[in-house]
Structures are given as C-alpha cells and as structure tokens.
Enzyme design. Structure first.
Site, PDB file in Angstrom:
ATOM      1  N   CYS A 133       0.825  -1.212   0.000  1.00 57.70           N
ATOM      2  CA  CYS A 133       0.000   0.000   0.000  1.00 57.70           C
ATOM      3  C   CYS A 133       0.862   1.267   0.000  1.00 57.70           C
ATOM      4  CB  CYS A 133      -0.994  -0.038   1.153  1.00 57.70           C
ATOM      5  SG  CYS A 133      -2.381   1.114   0.910  1.00 57.70           S
TER       6      CYS A 133
ATOM      7  N   HIS B 156      -4.151  -4.528   0.031  1.00 54.36           N
ATOM      8  CA  HIS B 156      -3.871  -5.128   1.341  1.00 54.36           C
ATOM      9  C   HIS B 156      -4.272  -6.597   1.339  1.00 54.36           C
ATOM     10  CE1 HIS B 156      -2.552  -1.775   3.883  1.00 54.36           C
ATOM     11  NE2 HIS B 156      -3.431  -1.014   3.268  1.00 54.36           N
TER      12      HIS B 156
ATOM     13  N   GLU C 117      -2.967  -8.855   2.885  1.00 55.98           N
ATOM     14  CA  GLU C 117      -2.784  -9.425   4.224  1.00 55.98           C
ATOM     15  C   GLU C 117      -3.981  -9.198   5.135  1.00 55.98           C
ATOM     16  OE1 GLU C 117      -1.754  -5.150   4.992  1.00 55.98           O
ATOM     17  OE2 GLU C 117      -1.663  -6.545   3.314  1.00 55.98           O
TER      18      GLU C 117
END
Length: 311
Positions: free
Chosen positions: A142, A235, A237
């Site tokens: 990001c 993102h 994750e």
C-alpha cells in the site's frame, strides 16, 4: 516448517491456535538448517494486528523464517505500548550492519501527505537505499508500495476523489511470472487508500513490469525487472473484518465515507463479510519467499563487511 518469533510475542498464541507451526528463539537455535531472515518495517498504527496478519502468511510455507520487527526511530507510535516496542522491535541503527534475505515495508496512514512532509520520510528513504545492497528482495504494501515507486522510480501518487475501499477483481498480465504462479485469471483483493499511481507511468517505466491491475482500483502488483522490489498497492494481508473495522472507525469519527464495495453481503454493513482473497494471499507470499528470497539469496549472507558498509 516453522516461523521463528521472539519469545512471548502476543501473536504467537494466536498462531498456535490456528495450527501454524511457530518456534521461539531458544528452540530455533538447535535447528541445523539455514533459516531465512526477514525484516518487517511495520508502519501500521495497530502494529499487533499487522504482526499477526503477516506472521500468519510467512509461517505457512515449507521454509523456516526468522523475523525481525523494525520500528522508526524518528516517529513515536501512539497505538502500541512502549513496552511492546522495547521487547519486540528494533531500530535501523541497530541492524544496519546486517543483511537480510527479505524485507516487508507495510502501509502507513500518511498517504494524503506529500512524501517529504512525512516526519519519518528521511529515515524511510535511508532504509530503502540501504535495502538495495543489503536485502535480496523487498515486498512493499500500500503506502509502502507508493513510497518505493516514488523513491526508486520517480513515480508520484495521485489523490483520488473518494477513498478506494473494498474488494476488487483483478487480472494478471503475465501468468508465467513466478510471483503470480498458480494465480487464477481473475481474482479478488482488498484495497483501502485515498491515493493511486498512474498505470501508464508504470507500464512505460523501463525498470518495471505491471503484473496485475483492476479496471476499478487501478495498479495492483508491480515488479522491478531485477526482481529486487515488489509493490502491492492493496492489502492482501487483511483479515476478513479489517475493512469493516476501518469503515466503523471512520463512521464513528464522522467521516463522510462510502461503504466498501463488493465486501458486505448485499452491501449491508450489518452483515458479516467473507474473505474471498485468502488463497491468493497465501500463494503470493509463498511464491515471493520461494522464488524471490530463498532461491536468490546466498547461503552465507548475514553481516555486511566494513568496506561495503561505508560505500
């Protein structure tokens, strides 16, 4: 194979509950294999949540991984206790004499600010310069991805008229590239940002390869042609509920914010969201560790010799 974590790290208990093989440092020292040394520069405000998200992914591969958490010395984190930082984090001056097999630079809640106005920008820039010689491959997430595109390749960010928030469909431009090996032709991934980068600038840059993009969210995965830097503007994750938590936080602050797109069932924030990106997240991190870190890093690779350090 296990992930090696600091003793008593809070994320360790959660990882064990999820049946992820973790070892604390004392036991790891008895393993007669060469583990991968991964440095994580954690710039996210809720550091413990980000630790768990990343360790969950790094611990789900056949490779033993040693983790070092890095914190900025020029910025004081407000959402984590000082004792947590003292126990589990280090600063750049304490590790700059070392080499690492891989490094992750996370996002940060400063994307609306010009890079040079971020109070720890000079430190981040120094770390990115250091990584050129002392890290085999760096994964940027990001804001970390935008920072790398700006610092290494001169590509600036563009402020969006509204926040890009939600789960978007993406395509792969070249399925033969190792980083996206095994990916579906179309896959989803979450984004949460107020800025973007020009897809044309990325495509036309001689040192970069655009690997994935979204018609709605724009540039997603960028790889340097020397495999040194991986930039992911979203993102992957994130947990299933992270976007929901961010949305609730912004609403509570009175921020005029749109409901994350393609996320809540029937776009109803009262309903529980589902994680539709988990498999591709694990695949990307596994591919990165295997093809860009493990297979590229020298076996004897740790301390920087004095001559190279002072270049």
């Amino acid at each position: 194979m296990p992930i090696n974590i600091p003793k008593n790290l809070p994320a360790g208990e959660h990882l064990r509950e999820e049946k992820i093989f973790v070892m604390e440092e004392d036991r790891a020292r008895t393993q007669q294999i060469r583990p991968l040394n991964i440095l994580i520069l954690n710039l996210m405000p809720e550091k413990e949540k980000t630790e768990l998200q990343l360790l969950r992914l790094l611990g789900n591969t056949p490779l033993q991984v040693n983790i070092t958490f890095l914190n900025t010395a020029t910025h004081e984190s407000k959402n984590v206790s000082k004792s947590h930082l003292q126990l589990f984090y280090t600063t750049f001056n304490q590790i700059r004499h070392r080499r690492y097999d891989g490094m992750i630079i996370t996002g940060a809640p400063v994307e609306k600010m010009p890079f040079e106005e971020v109070n720890y920008w000079q430190e981040i820039a120094e770390i990115m310069d250091w990584s050129k010689k002392n890290v085999t491959s760096v994964l940027h997430i990001c804001w970390g991805a935008q920072a790398a595109l700006y610092h290494h390749y001169g590509i600036g960010k563009i402020e969006l008229s509204a926040k890009c928030s939600g789960v978007y469909s993406h395509v792969i431009t070249d399925l033969t590239v190792d980083l996206v090996r095994g990916f579906s032709d179309l896959f989803t991934a979450p984004h949460s940002r107020y800025t973007s980068v020009s897809i044309d600038e990325v495509r036309n840059h001689p040192d970069l390869r655009l690997l994935s993009y979204s018609e709605d969210a724009g540039v997603f995965i960028v790889q340097s042609k020397d495999n040194k830097n991986i930039m992911i503007t979203g993102h992957l994750e994130y947990d299933a509920t992270t976007l929901a938590d961010e949305y609730s936080r912004d609403v509570a602050k009175g921020i005029d914010i749109n409901v994350p797109v393609n996320y809540f069932p029937n776009d109803d924030p009262e309903k529980e969201p589902m994680n539709t990106w988990r498999a591709h997240t694990h695949l990307l991190f596994s591919n990165w560790l295997n093809y860009y870190v493990y297979q590229e890093t020298p076996y004897e690779w740790d301390f920087v010799d004095e001559i190279e350090y002072h270049i």
